[in-house]
Design an enzyme around this catalytic site. Structure first.
Site, PDB file in Angstrom:
ATOM      1  N   CYS A 169      52.555  34.726  -7.096  1.00 18.43           N
ATOM      2  CA  CYS A 169      53.560  34.708  -6.032  1.00 18.43           C
ATOM      3  C   CYS A 169      54.122  36.108  -5.801  1.00 18.43           C
ATOM      4  CB  CYS A 169      54.688  33.740  -6.395  1.00 18.43           C
ATOM      5  SG  CYS A 169      55.952  33.566  -5.116  1.00 18.43           S
ATOM      6  N   SER A 212      66.770  33.579  -3.110  1.00 15.84           N
ATOM      7  CA  SER A 212      66.200  32.270  -3.447  1.00 15.84           C
ATOM      8  C   SER A 212      67.217  31.152  -3.369  1.00 15.84           C
ATOM      9  CB  SER A 212      65.620  32.316  -4.861  1.00 15.84           C
ATOM     10  OG  SER A 212      66.659  32.487  -5.812  1.00 15.84           O
ATOM     11  N   CYS A 219      57.899  26.389  -9.625  1.00 17.84           N
ATOM     12  CA  CYS A 219      58.802  26.041  -8.524  1.00 17.84           C
ATOM     13  C   CYS A 219      58.264  24.941  -7.628  1.00 17.84           C
ATOM     14  CB  CYS A 219      59.136  27.287  -7.706  1.00 17.84           C
ATOM     15  SG  CYS A 219      57.761  27.944  -6.734  1.00 17.84           S
TER      16      CYS A 219
END
Length: 374
Positions: free
Chosen positions: A108, A15, A207
């Site tokens: 997700c 990430s 996010c």
């Protein structure tokens, strides 16, 4: 059972943060053939993060690339923005529009990291996907796998992984989950490894809402809604709101009620009705839930048969509560040993047997203690 180590082709999801970088480094150090990949999940990523919020920016992809270079592994950026928009962002908006409270992190993990990403990884010949989540996969004598809480309960993230099925667990690797290390020690390890993300702030909140203003995000997506009423439990009007989507069950602040309750105690959101665009508020004790039904169950292994006793977790950072649960006609029915507060449709309930994750489901309906008394 301890699995015999063998060299695997591992796709490490990076990430741009410290956890995923250390996870990739540990996988490589263990002798696996590791390739790093950063998921581009935003169609229009910001150049820089807003404080410590959000992720998936251009800066994050660069941080991930630099970490991969230091580790000495190949690195790619995969564009999954359209899939992320459809499966996570649009689902998030639709759930709020329907008066429910979703958890986009679970969605997700289910739809992106361990569906779209894993499927693509397997198609390319990888054996496993590694992430920086704090959880543990245990291999049983019969070859089946179980998902367990991380060794360090303070960092455990098994709740958001409760959507993974046994097939996905067979190809999941969590290098951080079985070590009792603090976040400071993870950062120190990153620094020893020469990873520049060692001191990078953690991302938090949602996010794809970089500034943390969930209500503003929803207003932009669902704006134009007619003004609605805020009611008490008797149906008396207490005030107005600009859209029921801006509220969540259990919310106390931002109600904009003109006058206090008769007993002087604070009031909380008890119900959200998109049909007539009303929000009902009442005392804290009216939030007590004794049982619930949940839909779309996903099991980390074989589905349980009959009624059983478990512990349940209802929030990513919440505690456990004892329950009795049974799967009836594809629907999970859960009864709490003691009433719990602030349970909202749309949230995920994750069942545990000790440290083992049994599975998860999406809360559809709740039964309140006050309703039972009535």
């Amino acid at each position: 059972m301890t699995e015999t180590p063998r060299r695997l082709r591992v796709l490490a999801a990076m990430s741009g943060g410290v956890d995923s970088a250390v996870a990739a480094a540990r996988a490589a150090e263990a002798g696996h053939d590791v390739t790093g990949v950063h998921l581009a999940l935003s169609a229009n990523p910001q150049s820089f993060r807003t404080g410590a919020r959000g992720c998936c920016t251009i800066e994050d992809s660069r941080d991930a690339r630099r970490a991969a270079d230091v580790i000495g592994i190949p690195f790619y950026v995969w564009d999954l923005a359209e899939r992320f928009r459809e499966d996570v962002v649009e689902d998030f908006v639709a759930e709020y529009e329907a008066g429910r409270t979703p958890n986009p992190c679970l969605r997700c993990n289910e739809k992106i990291k361990f569906a779209a990403l894993l499927d693509k990884a397997l198609a390319l010949g990888f054996d496993a996907v590694a992430t920086g989540h704090y959880a543990t996969v245990v291999l049983n004598e019969d070859g089946s796998r179980e998902l367990h809480r991380a060794s360090d309960m303070a960092k455990d993230q098994s709740y958001v992984l409760g959507v993974l099925d046994e097939r996905q667990l067979a190809h999941a690797m969590f290098p951080l989950g079985d070590t009792l290390t603090t976040k400071e020690e993870i950062r120190a390890e990153a620094e020893r490894r020469g990873l520049a993300v060692a001191k990078k702030p953690d991302s938090h909140d949602i996010c794809f809402i970089a500034d943390g203003d969930t209500q503003g995000f929803l207003a932009n997506r669902l704006g134009g809604k007619a003004e609605g009423d805020i009611l008490d439990e008797s149906g008396a009007k207490l005030g107005t709101h600009d859209g029921a989507f801006g509220f969540t069950i259990g919310q106390r602040k931002g109600l904009r009620i003109g006058h206090p309750a008769a007993d002087g105690k604070p009031r909380y959101v008890l119900d959200i009705s998109p049909v007539d665009n009303t929000v009902t508020v009442g005392p804290a004790e009216a939030l007590d839930v004794t049982s619930l039904t949940a839909i779309k169950p996903r099991w980390c292994g074989t589905a349980p048969a009959g009624s059983g006793t478990y512990t349940a977790q209802l929030r990513a950072h919440g505690g456990e509560t004892p329950v009795t649960a049974e799967l009836v006609d594809g629907e999970l029915r859960v009864t709490f040993d003691e009433p719990v507060r602030g349970v909202a449709p749309g949230q995920a309930i994750v069942l545990y047997d000790g440290t083992r994750v049994v599975g998860s489901a999406t809360i559809a309906t709740t039964a309140r203690a006050t309703a039972a008394l009535a």
